[in-house]
Design a protein around this motif. Structure first.
Motif, PDB file in Angstrom:
ATOM      1  N   GLU A  68       0.813  -1.224   0.131  1.00 51.19           N
ATOM      2  CA  GLU A  68      -0.045  -0.098   0.096  1.00 51.19           C
ATOM      3  C   GLU A  68       0.810   1.224  -0.061  1.00 51.19           C
ATOM      4  N   ASN A 114       2.362   1.439  -3.415  1.00 49.02           N
ATOM      5  CA  ASN A 114       1.161   2.116  -4.342  1.00 49.02           C
ATOM      6  C   ASN A 114       0.904   3.599  -4.227  1.00 49.02           C
ATOM      7  N   TYR A 115       0.998   4.004  -2.981  1.00 46.64           N
ATOM      8  CA  TYR A 115       0.630   5.310  -2.719  1.00 46.64           C
ATOM      9  C   TYR A 115       1.820   6.237  -3.281  1.00 46.64           C
ATOM     10  N   ARG A 119       4.030   5.803  -5.654  1.00 49.82           N
ATOM     11  CA  ARG A 119       3.954   5.670  -7.011  1.00 49.82           C
ATOM     12  C   ARG A 119       2.991   6.757  -7.558  1.00 49.82           C
ATOM     13  N   ARG A 120       1.820   6.630  -6.987  1.00 50.32           N
ATOM     14  CA  ARG A 120       0.840   7.484  -7.523  1.00 50.32           C
ATOM     15  C   ARG A 120       0.798   8.991  -7.345  1.00 50.32           C
TER      16      ARG A 120
END
Length: 194
Positions: A136, A139-140, A142-143
């Motif tokens: 998580e 993912n956070y 990278r975004r």
């Protein structure tokens, strides 16, 4: 009596967006202040000192203006979490903060450049982070890529998904500019937002 010029001593687009909500005309200026904490300085003292230092740094350029300076420090168990600057540091910050409560302390200064009088306020915000997995966090990051935000979390964006709860007197303080306190300080300078 003409209204004093209002200057935001910041290049942060988030602080500019927040100040624009008040509908007052203002300009932004880069304070170019070294944000390194002083030895033995508490996070709260650092945020207040830096908010004033930022305002004073641009006062020579705007000698008759009201200048707004703001700084934020995130702290957990005595450890300060500044702007990570890169992916690796952001990962480590979020791994340390997951499942924990972190104090985000925002310092605010309103400086009357003509008189040299500075009004200071400190606004604490307690952020309770979810118990995030490493996936998580990756993912956070990278975004959102929040490498210029204290504590690596942008609550005004996808970073809100990292947070379980926020306790504080002004939700804008967490983004970087406590507007409720700023409205109070502006009123003492006879500037009404309404």
């Amino acid at each position: 009596m003409p209204r004093k010029q209002l200057i935001l001593a910041s290049t942060s687009p988030f602080r500019r967006q927040l100040l624009a909500r008040l509908g007052l005309p203002f300009e932004s200026a880069d304070p170019a202040v070294d944000e390194t904490p002083l030895p033995g300085e508490t996070p709260e003292a650092s945020a207040l000192r830096l908010s004033e230092a930022k305002a004073r740094a641009v006062s020579a350029l705007f000698p008759d203006a009201l200048i707004i300076g703001s700084d934020q420090v995130a702290c957990l168990d005595g450890q300060v979490f500044g702007k990570p600057g890169d992916h690796g540091k952001a990962v480590r910050q979020l791994q340390t903060m997951r499942g924990r409560s972190v104090n985000f302390f925002t310092g605010l200064c309103l400086l009357d450049a003509a008189s040299g009088r500075a009004q200071l306020r400190g606004v604490p915000t307690r952020v309770h982070f979810r118990d995030l997995t490493d996936i998580e966090i990756e993912n956070y990051l990278r975004r959102e890529q929040p490498y210029n935000c204290a504590g690596s979390a942008k609550s005004e964006g996808l970073g809100i998904a990292l947070i379980a709860r926020i306790d504080g007197e002004d939700p804008n303080a967490l983004i970087g500019l406590p507007l409720i306190a700023l409205c109070d300080l502006l009123r003492t300078e006879n500037i009404s937002v309404l």
